[in-house]
Design an enzyme around this catalytic site. Structure first.
Site, PDB file in Angstrom:
ATOM      1  N   ASP A 210       0.426  -1.056  -0.218  1.00 58.32           N
ATOM      2  CA  ASP A 210      -0.062  -0.084  -0.270  1.00 58.32           C
ATOM      3  C   ASP A 210       0.930   1.289  -0.290  1.00 58.32           C
ATOM      4  O   ASP A 210       0.495   2.172  -0.351  1.00 58.32           O
ATOM      5  CB  ASP A 210      -0.793  -0.316   1.438  1.00 58.32           C
ATOM      6  CG  ASP A 210      -1.372   1.254   1.652  1.00 58.32           C
ATOM      7  OD1 ASP A 210      -2.171   1.490  -0.001  1.00 58.32           O
ATOM      8  OD2 ASP A 210      -1.845   1.710   2.545  1.00 58.32           O
ATOM      9  N   SER A 234      -7.146   5.429  -0.035  1.00 61.56           N
ATOM     10  CA  SER A 234      -7.090   3.730  -0.728  1.00 61.56           C
ATOM     11  C   SER A 234      -8.214   3.860  -0.149  1.00 61.56           C
ATOM     12  O   SER A 234      -9.135   4.078   0.813  1.00 61.56           O
ATOM     13  CB  SER A 234      -6.196   2.726  -0.010  1.00 61.56           C
ATOM     14  OG  SER A 234      -5.400   3.348   0.136  1.00 61.56           O
ATOM     15  N   GLN A 284      -5.241  -1.499  -6.727  1.00 55.95           N
ATOM     16  CA  GLN A 284      -5.935  -0.621  -6.182  1.00 55.95           C
ATOM     17  C   GLN A 284      -6.633   0.221  -6.577  1.00 55.95           C
ATOM     18  O   GLN A 284      -6.062   0.670  -7.331  1.00 55.95           O
ATOM     19  CB  GLN A 284      -4.984  -0.242  -5.277  1.00 55.95           C
ATOM     20  CG  GLN A 284      -5.584   1.041  -4.141  1.00 55.95           C
ATOM     21  CD  GLN A 284      -4.263   0.988  -3.226  1.00 55.95           C
ATOM     22  OE1 GLN A 284      -3.911   2.160  -3.043  1.00 55.95           O
ATOM     23  NE2 GLN A 284      -3.908   0.488  -1.467  1.00 55.95           N
TER      24      GLN A 284
END
Length: 293
Positions: A210, A234, A284
């Site tokens: 991430d 995110s 993502q």
């Protein structure tokens, strides 16, 4: 310790403490955030902890091969995070778990994860991108930060358990300093030694995944994070583990963005070992909004 920031094995040991959840029941756990960190819980941390919780309810003979999660609310790093795991299914080959993270009685993240017993089958993968310099040939984070002393106040406080080496310009440079690039390529490794537990290495990879992925959306436009650029968060995260690996050995995170629209950007990435094995894939979507100078 560099400029007040925890680095190297000390930072890795702290990361291991963060990932070492306390059991509060047969299928429930509690996790903490580092004592020094950003104003909201880092997404990779809550994903890694949720995977720890799920993995502790599965036979160690089955290894995680995928996870799919949604970030619902910003987490408060000053408060513990409660994780509840639901056993969706234990089949002959696969185990599926749902892991939910909560604070103050509200869900901040939820994730489904699937675990598989080891099997043999077809084997192929795309090659390592050509002409990418090795990790020892690109600037270290300290080298990068020396050009931007205004960033030392931030990076000088946050623990850095991951050795991150950008092949191109990172997204935290000054506006105008970043040329547009369709790829965001970064060498990474856990900056110390991890135990041999495969679940820990998977959780460490989830933690790292991430960190720079959404930046690839900005890279397409030569944009940067912060004033005069973009702020973001995110929204969801999917990760597939393909082959055995060690997160404390170098891997290339090759990221790019196929689409951005409606204040959202989609980013996808592949992770390769130095010898070219494709170990993981990530996708993502994030919320991205322009901010003034």
């Amino acid at each position: 310790m560099t400029g007040g920031s925890l680095v190297g094995q000390a930072a890795v040991d702290q990361l291991l403490e963060v990932l070492d959840l306390a059991p509060t029941g047969d299928m429930s756990f509690q996790g903490m955030s580092p004592p020094v960190g950003p104003q909201r819980v880092y997404g990779g941390q809550v994903a890694g902890q949720a995977l720890v919780a799920a993995g502790r309810t599965v036979s160690p003979e089955r290894v995680v091969h995928s996870l799919h999660g949604y970030f619902v609310r910003a987490g408060d790093p000053s408060e513990p995070i409660d994780y509840e795991v639901e056993n969706i299914r234990d089949g002959r080959s696969f185990s599926v778990r749902r892991s939910v993270a909560r604070q103050h009685g509200k869900t901040i993240f939820f994730m489904s994860a699937s675990f598989q017993r080891q099997e043999e089958g077809l084997d192929h993968h795309a090659p390592l991108p050509p002409d990418v310099p090795g990790p020892e040939s690109v600037p270290t984070m300290a080298d990068r930060l020396s050009r931007y002393p205004e960033r030392l106040g931030i990076w000088g406080q946050i623990p850095r358990p991951i050795d991150v080496r950008y092949v191109g310009e990172p997204g935290w440079v000054r506006p105008g300093d970043r040329p547009a690039d369709p790829h965001q390529r970064v060498w990474m490794r856990i900056d110390g030694k991890l135990p041999d537990d495969p679940l820990l290495h998977a959780c460490a990879l989830a933690y790292a995944s991430d960190l720079t992925l959404l930046d690839s959306v900005l890279s397409v436009h030569g944009e940067v994070w912060g004033p005069g650029g973009v702020v973001g968060a995110s929204l969801d995260h999917a990760l597939w583990f393909h082959r055995p690996f060690r997160a404390d050995e170098w891997f290339l995170y090759d990221c790019w963005s196929p689409s951005a629209s409606g204040a959202r950007g989609l980013a996808t990435g592949r992770m390769f070992t130095v010898d070219g094995r494709h170990i993981a894939s990530v996708v993502q979507e994030g919320l991205l909004r322009r901010v003034g100078a």
